[in-house]
Design an enzyme around this catalytic site. Sequence first.
Site, PDB file in Angstrom:
ATOM      1  N   HIS A   1      24.029 -17.110 110.994  1.00 26.69           N
ATOM      2  CA  HIS A   1      24.403 -17.230 109.349  1.00 26.69           C
ATOM      3  C   HIS A   1      23.154 -16.737 108.565  1.00 26.69           C
ATOM      4  CE1 HIS A   1      27.381 -20.029 110.550  1.00 26.69           C
ATOM      5  NE2 HIS A   1      26.452 -20.593 111.788  1.00 26.69           N
TER       6      HIS A   1
ATOM      7  N   HIS B   1      27.418  24.576  76.362  1.00 27.85           N
ATOM      8  CA  HIS B   1      27.431  23.137  76.404  1.00 27.85           C
ATOM      9  C   HIS B   1      26.382  23.205  77.590  1.00 27.85           C
ATOM     10  CE1 HIS B   1      28.196  18.586  76.366  1.00 27.85           C
ATOM     11  NE2 HIS B   1      28.117  18.417  75.099  1.00 27.85           N
TER      12      HIS B   1
END
Length: 476
Positions: A297, A374
């Site tokens: 786990h 740009h």
Amino acid sequence: MANKNNLGGTTQKQQTLGAAFELEGKGLHTGLDIKVRFNPANEGHGIKICRVDLPERPTIPALAEFVTKTERGTVLANKSLQVSTVEHAMSALYAMGVDNCLIEVNAPEMPIFDGSAVEYVQQIKKVGVVEQAAVREIYVVKRKIEVQSENGTSKLTLLPDSSFGMHVLISFNSKVLSNQFACLEDLSTYPEEIAPARTFVFVREIETLLDNDLIKGGDLDNAIVIYDQEIPQEKMDKLAHTVGTVSKPAHELGYINNKPLKYPNEPARHKLLDLIGDLALIGRRIQGRVIATCPGHSINTTLAKKIRKDIRINQTQAPTYDPNEAPLLNIQEIKGLLPHRYPMLLVDKIIEIGPEHIVGVKCVTHNEPYFIGHFPEEAVMPGVLQVESMAQIGGILILNQMEHPEEYSTYFLTIDHAKFRQKVVPGDTMVVKVGLVGPVRRGIANMRGMIFIGEQLACEAEFMAQIVRNTETKEK
């Protein structure tokens, strides 16, 4: 038009239970008599657990970030509640395809039953699962992910694959249980091959567990007990009395069970069952293969937490893009749906399309006309054009579903929550995913778009578009 998805080749829908069901059983660690109820839930609800025995009935999502303990079971907790031993229920829900469910329990743990997931599976089979409208989110493993314990004993490796599969190897320094292997290639085999596998414990561990106030409800009906190291007969008699069974000769090593093993490798199969339940805590289906060496786990939930962190940071995964695959729509077919032309056609091909989503590609080159200004010294694609690209691809999603798409166009009504997370520059390949937020009503479509550069989210926005019949068509 063909549909594609990341798992199984078709678009998958979320699922919930066909009806509620209730179960009663004993708690492994508390020894309490526990009632649990599994309820259908709405789309997007996920799996949540409600403690009905506490004031105001607090609820916790069954997600890895809420895991607080992993000793002999997976424990979820927040400020208002704690629920332990959730892995068997989560494993069954995942394997049976349940995405949305509200679990109501009247104790701080889930019942253990016979130590397997078979009770849950049988009840889910009885009530059935029903398909919902929303599309499932799939966690697609695109690269090797690995976690390892500090001492190097345990390791989990998650690899890319076209489906879901698991390979589990367990190893113990034991004369009775040494090395075992189990695998799962198809979830359809889970009910018969994995769900009945019971949890197990070594006799040498029982005393420590009892000292830590655990396994008050443990007995030979809910666990396989492994006796592999000889202890004094007096100690054997005491432990047998504690777990409510008849003592056996202390010199006879082996399995101590009321029922025989269901499979020769039952412990390995149970470890696989647990691993599915722990990884279900990522909150999504997994497309990938798990190779697990000595899982438990702790390491299982470590991997689940790592995946959850990736999901939270990136919100959603980039669509899978293979440039070698033929597109669903090429540029000529796109021009048959959209009125845009150079320099404003901002999509090169469509690679995936379904009833509620679409994925398109735009290759950004230095020849784009807007880079002249740009910016002259640092070319950056304007954000407004990124949104325009998403809108055009969203328009294709809508128009592709219409009988005469050439007679209609889509127009922006609103743009909301636009975020630009990184620059888009020459050389980038924009993989654009657009999905409907809700059904199209009265010619109005609400959509959410995302642009990925590689695996990174570069731009996202929500927008509303109106579907309008072209003036020329009206005049005709």
